[in-house]
Design a protein around this motif. Sequence first.
Motif, short mmCIF file in Angstrom:
data_model
loop_
_atom_site.label_atom_id
_atom_site.label_comp_id
_atom_site.label_asym_id
_atom_site.label_seq_id
_atom_site.Cartn_x
_atom_site.Cartn_y
_atom_site.Cartn_z
N LEU A 131 -8.45 -1.05 -4.69
CA LEU A 131 -7.31 -0.12 -4.71
C LEU A 131 -6.95 0.26 -6.13
CD1 LEU A 131 -4.85 1.34 -3.46
CD2 LEU A 131 -3.64 -0.87 -3.54
N PHE A 132 -6.86 -0.73 -7.02
CA PHE A 132 -6.49 -0.43 -8.41
C PHE A 132 -7.63 0.19 -9.19
CE2 PHE A 132 -3.03 -3.21 -7.19
CZ PHE A 132 -1.95 -2.60 -7.82
N SER A 133 -8.85 -0.10 -8.80
CA SER A 133 -9.99 0.59 -9.42
C SER A 133 -9.96 2.07 -9.07
CB SER A 133 -11.31 -0.05 -8.95
OG SER A 133 -11.41 -1.38 -9.41
N TYR A 134 -9.60 2.38 -7.82
CA TYR A 134 -9.48 3.78 -7.41
C TYR A 134 -8.41 4.49 -8.24
CZ TYR A 134 -8.10 7.82 -4.61
OH TYR A 134 -7.77 9.09 -4.21
N LEU A 135 -7.34 3.76 -8.56
CA LEU A 135 -6.26 4.33 -9.38
C LEU A 135 -6.60 4.30 -10.87
CD1 LEU A 135 -3.23 2.77 -7.46
CD2 LEU A 135 -3.96 5.16 -7.43
N ARG A 136 -7.81 3.86 -11.19
CA ARG A 136 -8.35 3.83 -12.56
C ARG A 136 -7.54 2.92 -13.50
NH1 ARG A 136 -8.76 9.10 -10.96
NH2 ARG A 136 -7.04 9.83 -12.22
N ALA A 137 -6.96 1.87 -12.94
CA ALA A 137 -6.28 0.88 -13.77
C ALA A 137 -7.31 -0.04 -14.41
CB ALA A 137 -5.31 0.06 -12.92
N ALA A 138 -6.91 -0.69 -15.51
CA ALA A 138 -7.79 -1.65 -16.20
C ALA A 138 -7.42 -3.05 -15.69
CB ALA A 138 -7.61 -1.54 -17.70
N VAL A 139 -8.03 -3.46 -14.59
CA VAL A 139 -7.68 -4.72 -13.94
C VAL A 139 -8.34 -5.89 -14.68
CG1 VAL A 139 -7.65 -5.99 -11.77
CG2 VAL A 139 -7.57 -3.48 -11.75
N LYS A 199 0.83 -1.21 0.00
CA LYS A 199 0.00 0.00 0.00
C LYS A 199 0.87 1.26 0.00
CE LYS A 199 -3.82 2.45 0.38
NZ LYS A 199 -3.37 3.79 0.79
N SER A 200 1.96 1.24 0.74
CA SER A 200 2.84 2.42 0.79
C SER A 200 3.44 2.72 -0.58
CB SER A 200 3.96 2.20 1.82
OG SER A 200 3.43 2.11 3.12
N PHE A 201 3.78 1.66 -1.34
CA PHE A 201 4.30 1.90 -2.69
C PHE A 201 3.20 2.50 -3.57
CE2 PHE A 201 5.20 0.47 -7.07
CZ PHE A 201 6.41 1.13 -7.27
N ALA A 202 1.98 2.00 -3.43
CA ALA A 202 0.87 2.58 -4.20
C ALA A 202 0.68 4.04 -3.84
CB ALA A 202 -0.41 1.78 -3.93
N ASP A 203 0.92 4.39 -2.58
CA ASP A 203 0.74 5.77 -2.12
C ASP A 203 1.75 6.73 -2.73
OD1 ASP A 203 -1.46 5.13 -0.59
OD2 ASP A 203 -0.33 4.93 1.28
N VAL A 204 2.93 6.23 -3.13
CA VAL A 204 3.93 7.15 -3.70
C VAL A 204 3.75 7.31 -5.20
CG1 VAL A 204 5.58 6.52 -1.89
CG2 VAL A 204 5.73 5.42 -4.13
N LEU A 205 2.88 6.52 -5.80
CA LEU A 205 2.61 6.68 -7.23
C LEU A 205 1.73 7.90 -7.46
CD1 LEU A 205 1.72 2.99 -8.22
CD2 LEU A 205 3.89 4.17 -8.65
N ASP A 206 1.94 8.56 -8.58
CA ASP A 206 1.04 9.64 -8.97
C ASP A 206 -0.35 9.07 -9.17
OD1 ASP A 206 -0.30 11.29 -11.38
OD2 ASP A 206 1.04 12.61 -10.25
N ARG A 207 -1.36 9.82 -8.80
CA ARG A 207 -2.73 9.32 -8.86
C ARG A 207 -3.13 8.90 -10.27
NH1 ARG A 207 -8.27 12.39 -6.81
NH2 ARG A 207 -9.71 10.73 -7.46
N ASP A 208 -2.55 9.53 -11.29
CA ASP A 208 -2.90 9.21 -12.67
C ASP A 208 -1.94 8.23 -13.32
OD1 ASP A 208 -5.11 10.98 -12.64
OD2 ASP A 208 -3.77 12.68 -13.01
N ALA A 209 -0.99 7.69 -12.56
CA ALA A 209 0.07 6.86 -13.15
C ALA A 209 -0.48 5.58 -13.78
CB ALA A 209 1.11 6.51 -12.09
N LEU A 210 -1.56 5.04 -13.24
CA LEU A 210 -2.06 3.75 -13.72
C LEU A 210 -3.35 3.87 -14.52
CD1 LEU A 210 -1.46 1.44 -10.61
CD2 LEU A 210 0.08 1.97 -12.50
N THR A 211 -3.76 5.07 -14.84
CA THR A 211 -5.02 5.26 -15.56
C THR A 211 -5.03 4.49 -16.88
OG1 THR A 211 -5.36 7.45 -14.59
CG2 THR A 211 -6.57 6.94 -16.61
N GLY A 212 -5.97 3.56 -17.00
CA GLY A 212 -6.10 2.78 -18.23
C GLY A 212 -5.06 1.71 -18.44
#
Length: 205
Positions: free
Chosen positions: A135-143, A97-110
């Motif tokens: 968590l990944f849905s919040y980051l707008r990744a395509a899981v 989770k801490s690594f996810a927190d240091v990513l830019d919010r838009d880093a995983l979009t799509g």
Amino acid sequence: MSALELVVVAAGLSVPSSTRLLADRLAEATARDLRDAGREVHVRVVELRGLARDIADNLVTGFPPPALRDAVRAVEEADGLIAVTPIFSASYSGLFKSFADVLDRDALTGKPVLIAATGGTARHSLALEHAVRPLFSYLRAAVVPTAVFAASEDWGANGADGPLAGRIARAAGELAESLGVPRTRAAEPEQVVPFAQQLAALRAR
């Protein structure tokens, strides 16, 4: 046609780690599907264990050390991502989770993402759906639809060709498809265990 960049994030804490083992198997299966379809792929593994202090420093200071900055850039620039965490207290690990927190919010979009986890018992498998996927849905990744959980018993004598292998093949195929490559082989069939049998096994523990 340029090579696809596949980045694997593994949050295992021990050496050797079942989390890293699952991450490697998922990466190998995905890369095989991509190469079978004629695509070149580069695989990079980011082990968070070695970045734990850098992640903590970044959370406190806001400035990522060079190794962490390089890992974050790799995730941001990846064509596809495989993210694997151990399950602690019915959720992802704090390091994950801490690594996810240091990513830019838009880093995983799509970005196509395959999620996976390891734990001591299959009872923790639901953490993938109630914690990791949101968590990944919040980051707008395509899981991809199939999440892969590996309990301790999955690494037994039949670990190489049992139900876990089927889940790995199915999830890898879905990630390859998300990267624009049609499946070249069918996923190995997964053994279906009746619910009553699963419930009886849980009560016996």
